[in-house]
Design a protein around this motif. Sequence first.
Motif, PDB file in Angstrom:
ATOM      1  N   GLY A  94      -7.063   7.335  -6.152  1.00 56.29           N
ATOM      2  CA  GLY A  94      -7.056   6.109  -5.375  1.00 56.29           C
ATOM      3  C   GLY A  94      -5.897   5.173  -5.631  1.00 56.29           C
ATOM      4  O   GLY A  94      -5.780   4.136  -4.973  1.00 56.29           O
ATOM      5  N   ASP A  95      -5.014   5.506  -6.567  1.00 56.95           N
ATOM      6  CA  ASP A  95      -3.865   4.643  -6.857  1.00 56.95           C
ATOM      7  C   ASP A  95      -2.935   4.535  -5.655  1.00 56.95           C
ATOM      8  O   ASP A  95      -2.813   5.470  -4.853  1.00 56.95           O
ATOM      9  N   THR A  96      -2.259   3.396  -5.576  1.00 55.46           N
ATOM     10  CA  THR A  96      -1.092   3.244  -4.701  1.00 55.46           C
ATOM     11  C   THR A  96       0.114   3.161  -5.622  1.00 55.46           C
ATOM     12  O   THR A  96       0.229   2.228  -6.416  1.00 55.46           O
ATOM     13  N   ILE A  97       1.002   4.129  -5.544  1.00 54.07           N
ATOM     14  CA  ILE A  97       2.097   4.206  -6.511  1.00 54.07           C
ATOM     15  C   ILE A  97       3.452   4.158  -5.804  1.00 54.07           C
ATOM     16  O   ILE A  97       3.569   4.507  -4.623  1.00 54.07           O
ATOM     17  N   PHE A  98       4.456   3.708  -6.538  1.00 54.35           N
ATOM     18  CA  PHE A  98       5.836   3.800  -6.079  1.00 54.35           C
ATOM     19  C   PHE A  98       6.551   4.813  -6.947  1.00 54.35           C
ATOM     20  O   PHE A  98       6.533   4.718  -8.175  1.00 54.35           O
ATOM     21  N   ILE A 117      -4.319   9.727  -3.080  1.00 53.08           N
ATOM     22  CA  ILE A 117      -3.528   8.579  -3.526  1.00 53.08           C
ATOM     23  C   ILE A 117      -2.630   8.162  -2.368  1.00 53.08           C
ATOM     24  O   ILE A 117      -2.431   8.920  -1.421  1.00 53.08           O
ATOM     25  N   ARG A 118      -2.097   6.944  -2.464  1.00 53.14           N
ATOM     26  CA  ARG A 118      -1.084   6.484  -1.519  1.00 53.14           C
ATOM     27  C   ARG A 118       0.238   6.424  -2.279  1.00 53.14           C
ATOM     28  O   ARG A 118       0.307   5.847  -3.365  1.00 53.14           O
ATOM     29  N   ARG A 166       2.556  -4.122  -2.216  1.00 56.73           N
ATOM     30  CA  ARG A 166       2.054  -4.230  -3.584  1.00 56.73           C
ATOM     31  C   ARG A 166       1.533  -2.862  -3.997  1.00 56.73           C
ATOM     32  O   ARG A 166       0.789  -2.225  -3.227  1.00 56.73           O
ATOM     33  N   VAL A 167       1.916  -2.388  -5.155  1.00 58.51           N
ATOM     34  CA  VAL A 167       1.472  -1.076  -5.614  1.00 58.51           C
ATOM     35  C   VAL A 167       0.764  -1.193  -6.959  1.00 58.51           C
ATOM     36  O   VAL A 167       0.959  -2.150  -7.710  1.00 58.51           O
ATOM     37  N   THR A 168      -0.066  -0.198  -7.236  1.00 62.76           N
ATOM     38  CA  THR A 168      -0.784  -0.167  -8.514  1.00 62.76           C
ATOM     39  C   THR A 168       0.176   0.116  -9.662  1.00 62.76           C
ATOM     40  O   THR A 168       0.157  -0.558 -10.689  1.00 62.76           O
ATOM     41  N   ASN A 198       8.856  -5.301  -9.675  1.00 64.53           N
ATOM     42  CA  ASN A 198       8.279  -6.646  -9.610  1.00 64.53           C
ATOM     43  C   ASN A 198       6.993  -6.702  -8.796  1.00 64.53           C
ATOM     44  O   ASN A 198       6.175  -7.605  -8.993  1.00 64.53           O
ATOM     45  N   HIS A 199       6.808  -5.735  -7.887  1.00 61.91           N
ATOM     46  CA  HIS A 199       5.621  -5.738  -7.025  1.00 61.91           C
ATOM     47  C   HIS A 199       4.600  -4.687  -7.453  1.00 61.91           C
ATOM     48  O   HIS A 199       3.784  -4.245  -6.647  1.00 61.91           O
ATOM     49  N   ALA A 200       4.642  -4.305  -8.720  1.00 62.20           N
ATOM     50  CA  ALA A 200       3.693  -3.331  -9.261  1.00 62.20           C
ATOM     51  C   ALA A 200       2.797  -3.978 -10.316  1.00 62.20           C
ATOM     52  O   ALA A 200       3.264  -4.801 -11.110  1.00 62.20           O
TER      53      ALA A 200
END
Length: 257
Positions: A94-98, A117-118, A166-168, A198-200
């Motif tokens: 279920g994570d949203t990752i970069f 995951i995303r 925004r990512v996890t 910065n957005h994690a």
Amino acid sequence: MLKKERLLSLLEMTNKEGFLAVSKASEALKVSEMTVRRDLAELEKSGRLIRLHGGSQSLNHNKREELSRSEKMDIHVEEKNEVAQIVASLIEEGDTIFLGPGTTIEMVPDYINLDFIRVVTNSLPVFEKLQENCSQYEILLIGGNYRKHSGAFIGNIANETLEKLRVTKAFISVNGVLNEKVSNANSEEGRTQSIALNHANEKYIIADHYKLNTEDFYCFYSLNDVDAMVIDKGIDDEMVRHYEQFTKIITNKKRGE
């Protein structure tokens, strides 16, 4: 020719040319290609050059000119695979990752085994690997100015898109880590990477141990501001203690190994 003389000759040829092919060295020194490969492995282990597929590269050349993605793919493959497996183990259902650009991160999809995951990425090679291995996931490719050298999309369009997301967890590869400073070869690419961090909620720097105590052109982040650095077990205990001053070190290495 004595072994010591061979090693010196190989180092001199590599430094003079920037790159040295095994076949050329074998012919010049009148020894087998297997002998050259063993000698180059010894020189790399002592930190005097970088081994590439089919040859070697000068450390000085690496500082003068950024390696292309295709050149980087043949360097330290075992260590990169080890790091990629650790990164995959940090990703949860279920994570949203970069996933940023880099030949180490390109290996991460090979080791992800989750239902959903995303994934957000600005790397075309990472996107293509995800499409190949993990097409059941939600995948978002960030567009922008394409930087062929690394396969990354950067610039205002990429940055403006990332500012809205925004990512996890964010996983960012680097070219150099010197004390608390992490760096890469391009300022625009570094800016895009810093926005992703910065957005994690959780921030991870990705490196093999050969990147430690080195620096590249553009310093884009501080280890003090990330949750951890993921690195292979080639890092020695003294280096672990040094870099633990700045952030958590995640590695397969056991103390005293």
